[in-house]
Enzyme design. Structure first.
Site, PDB file in Angstrom:
ATOM      1  N   GLU A   1       0.826  -1.180   0.177  1.00  0.00           N
ATOM      2  CA  GLU A   1       0.072   0.013   0.061  1.00  0.00           C
ATOM      3  C   GLU A   1       0.784   1.271   0.251  1.00  0.00           C
ATOM      4  O   GLU A   1       1.971   1.244   0.555  1.00  0.00           O
ATOM      5  CB  GLU A   1      -0.635  -0.058   1.347  1.00  0.00           C
ATOM      6  CG  GLU A   1      -1.439   1.189   1.446  1.00  0.00           C
ATOM      7  CD  GLU A   1      -2.159   1.228   3.130  1.00  0.00           C
ATOM      8  OE1 GLU A   1      -1.320   0.755   3.864  1.00  0.00           O
ATOM      9  OE2 GLU A   1      -3.347   1.741   3.208  1.00  0.00           O
TER      10      GLU A   1
ATOM     11  N   ASN B   1      -7.208   6.303  -1.438  1.00  0.00           N
ATOM     12  CA  ASN B   1      -6.108   5.346  -1.432  1.00  0.00           C
ATOM     13  C   ASN B   1      -6.164   4.193  -2.313  1.00  0.00           C
ATOM     14  O   ASN B   1      -7.073   3.510  -2.215  1.00  0.00           O
ATOM     15  CB  ASN B   1      -6.064   4.857  -0.042  1.00  0.00           C
ATOM     16  CG  ASN B   1      -4.855   4.075   0.541  1.00  0.00           C
ATOM     17  OD1 ASN B   1      -4.080   3.501  -0.276  1.00  0.00           O
ATOM     18  ND2 ASN B   1      -4.404   4.016   1.695  1.00  0.00           N
TER      19      ASN B   1
ATOM     20  N   LYS C   1      -9.646   2.205  -1.972  1.00  0.00           N
ATOM     21  CA  LYS C   1      -9.552   1.546  -0.414  1.00  0.00           C
ATOM     22  C   LYS C   1     -10.922   1.816   0.006  1.00  0.00           C
ATOM     23  O   LYS C   1     -11.337   3.241   0.251  1.00  0.00           O
ATOM     24  CB  LYS C   1      -8.488   1.946   0.251  1.00  0.00           C
ATOM     25  CG  LYS C   1      -8.338   1.543   1.797  1.00  0.00           C
ATOM     26  CD  LYS C   1      -7.236   1.741   2.562  1.00  0.00           C
ATOM     27  CE  LYS C   1      -7.053   1.364   3.877  1.00  0.00           C
ATOM     28  NZ  LYS C   1      -5.609   1.557   4.526  1.00  0.00           N
TER      29      LYS C   1
ATOM     30  N   GLU D   1      -6.235   8.671   7.896  1.00  0.00           N
ATOM     31  CA  GLU D   1      -6.492   8.280   6.551  1.00  0.00           C
ATOM     32  C   GLU D   1      -8.034   8.878   6.283  1.00  0.00           C
ATOM     33  O   GLU D   1      -8.302   9.311   4.987  1.00  0.00           O
ATOM     34  CB  GLU D   1      -6.585   6.542   6.326  1.00  0.00           C
ATOM     35  CG  GLU D   1      -5.137   6.078   6.354  1.00  0.00           C
ATOM     36  CD  GLU D   1      -5.324   4.431   5.539  1.00  0.00           C
ATOM     37  OE1 GLU D   1      -6.007   4.324   4.525  1.00  0.00           O
ATOM     38  OE2 GLU D   1      -4.685   3.841   6.414  1.00  0.00           O
TER      39      GLU D   1
ATOM     40  N   CYS E   1      -4.681  -2.862   2.702  1.00  0.00           N
ATOM     41  CA  CYS E   1      -4.861  -2.876   4.241  1.00  0.00           C
ATOM     42  C   CYS E   1      -5.600  -3.078   4.976  1.00  0.00           C
ATOM     43  O   CYS E   1      -6.096  -4.222   5.301  1.00  0.00           O
ATOM     44  CB  CYS E   1      -3.702  -1.431   4.702  1.00  0.00           C
ATOM     45  SG  CYS E   1      -3.031  -1.797   6.073  1.00  0.00           S
TER      46      CYS E   1
ATOM     47  N   ASN F   1       0.496  -1.351   5.026  1.00  0.00           N
ATOM     48  CA  ASN F   1       1.117  -0.459   6.188  1.00  0.00           C
ATOM     49  C   ASN F   1       0.637  -0.596   7.552  1.00  0.00           C
ATOM     50  O   ASN F   1      -0.467   0.066   7.835  1.00  0.00           O
ATOM     51  CB  ASN F   1       1.267   1.305   5.972  1.00  0.00           C
ATOM     52  CG  ASN F   1       2.338   1.385   4.789  1.00  0.00           C
ATOM     53  OD1 ASN F   1       3.336   1.752   4.874  1.00  0.00           O
ATOM     54  ND2 ASN F   1       1.513   1.388   3.630  1.00  0.00           N
TER      55      ASN F   1
HETATM   56  N1  CDV Z   1      -2.985   1.418   6.623  1.00  0.00           N
HETATM   57  C1  CDV Z   1      -3.866   0.723   7.424  1.00  0.00           C
HETATM   58  O1  CDV Z   1      -4.827   0.487   6.969  1.00  0.00           O
HETATM   59  N2  CDV Z   1      -3.263   0.276   8.489  1.00  0.00           N
HETATM   60  C2  CDV Z   1      -4.501  -0.216   9.558  1.00  0.00           C
HETATM   61  C3  CDV Z   1      -3.906   0.095  11.041  1.00  0.00           C
HETATM   62  C4  CDV Z   1      -4.126   1.450  11.396  1.00  0.00           C
HETATM   63  C5  CDV Z   1      -4.384  -0.605  11.835  1.00  0.00           C
HETATM   64  C6  CDV Z   1      -4.380  -1.602   9.335  1.00  0.00           C
HETATM   65  O2  CDV Z   1      -5.542  -2.115   9.597  1.00  0.00           O
HETATM   66  O3  CDV Z   1      -3.472  -2.491   9.172  1.00  0.00           O
END
Ligand code: CDV
Length: 314
Positions: free
Chosen positions: A47, A110, A127, A146, A172, A197
């Site tokens: 990501e 995103n 996203k 975000e 993510c 991430n």
């Molecule tokens: N980049 C993300 O979406 N990170 C989230 C963190 C904040 C928990 C994740 O679900 O990994």
């Protein structure tokens, strides 16, 4: 004849805020070449793979914010990645911050794209599940903003038939939500690609945060197994601008078994042959969705956003 695709998770170590795109793209190309050398036909990058994970900061200057976003893909700095992938005949997934100007409106997403072996963008995903907040939270050393930087994706969870398989994408936090996988499973997905991430201090509660790696793996394995799909999940990892991002990039089989996993928090490639017929076995038996699901009992999943408990007793 069995169908398969050689997949790779191309994990990135940290990217500093000052790292120029050109340098980051050179790292991506080096990972791409390594993956190709190990037989990969499809490479999954993380990501927001072109920049540091900037949602950890509250920035107000529009020019400073814009610097993290791409207005075109490929652009002049990312074109060498597309050219090299095409030359090698390798498809890829990459996540990036997208500044879109559709119908005259500027919107930030995103985003991830799926590029086929001929270097063509065949799919785009934005996203859906944006974690964190839309304003800085007092008392936190590291923010997760975000909801401030991005709008929720507007494409849903499409899948694409490409490179000999049906593929879907998510990004993510999406990987923690069963709805993500199931919507793609209902379109016959065989491989789900995901970049992440994940800071190891994202709740600020040590008991919870110490389970971050476990929760990552639990979500990916459950999503793969319950939906009879391969999952290729790739981290941006390591100590990035003071934030510890977990690694553990992995490839998970439709059985839910992890078949390859990164062992570092640096730039690292892991590969595995993904036998697409392995998913078919699960889809025809225990998870034959058309035979066993009872959607008439699932209405609340789309009708209700959050829980409403029954009234108190007495
Ligand atoms: N980049 C993300 O979406 N990170 C989230 C963190 C904040 C928990 C994740 O679900 O990994």
């Amino acid at each position: 004849m069995s169908r398969s695709i050689m997949g790779a998770a191309a994990q990135l170590g940290p990217i500093a805020r000052s790292d120029p795109r050109k340098e980051v793209v050179a790292r991506l190309i080096s990972l791409l070449r390594e993956a190709h050398g190990r037989g990969a036909e499809l490479v999954v990058f993380p990501e927001l793979a072109l920049t540091t994970f900037f949602p950890r900061w509250y920035l107000e200057d529009p020019a400073e914010i814009d610097a993290f976003f791409e207005t075109e893909m490929p652009g002049p700095e990312t074109l060498p990645l597309f050219e090299e992938a095409k030359r090698l005949g390798v498809g890829f997934y990459i996540g990036y911050a997208e500044l879109a100007s559709e119908s005259g409106a500027r919107q930030r997403f995103n985003t991830s794209i799926l590029v086929d072996r001929a270097g063509r963008i065949v799919g785009k995903y934005r996203k859906v599940h944006l974690p964190g907040y839309d304003a800085p939270q007092p008392g936190r050393t590291s923010q997760h903003l975000e909801k401030y930087y991005f709008q929720p994706g507007d494409f849903g969870f499409p899948v694409w038939r490409t490179m000999g398989a049906v593929m879907g994408m998510c990004i993510c936090n999406d990987r923690r939500w069963p709805e993500t996988y199931r919507v793609m499973a209902l379109q016959g997905t065989e491989i789900i690609l995901v970049g992440y991430n994940t800071p190891d201090d994202h709740t600020g509660d040590f008991d919870f945060d110490s389970l971050t790696g476990f929760h990552n793996q639990l979500s990916l394995q459950a999503g793969a197994y319950q939906n009879s799909t391969w999952v290729i999940a790739t981290a941006k990892a390591g100590l990035e601008e003071g934030s510890r991002l977990i690694g553990n990039s992995m490839i998970v089989a439709p059985s839910g078994q992890v078949v390859a996993m990164a062992t570092s928090t640096h730039d690292e490639v892991v590969v595995a042959r993904c036998d697409l017929d392995l998913g078919t076995l699960y889809r025809k038996t225990i998870f034959d969705l058309a035979r066993h699901r009872e959607p008439r009992h699932y209405g609340l999943i789309v009708e209700r956003k959050g829980p409403v408990s029954p009234p108190e007793e007495g």
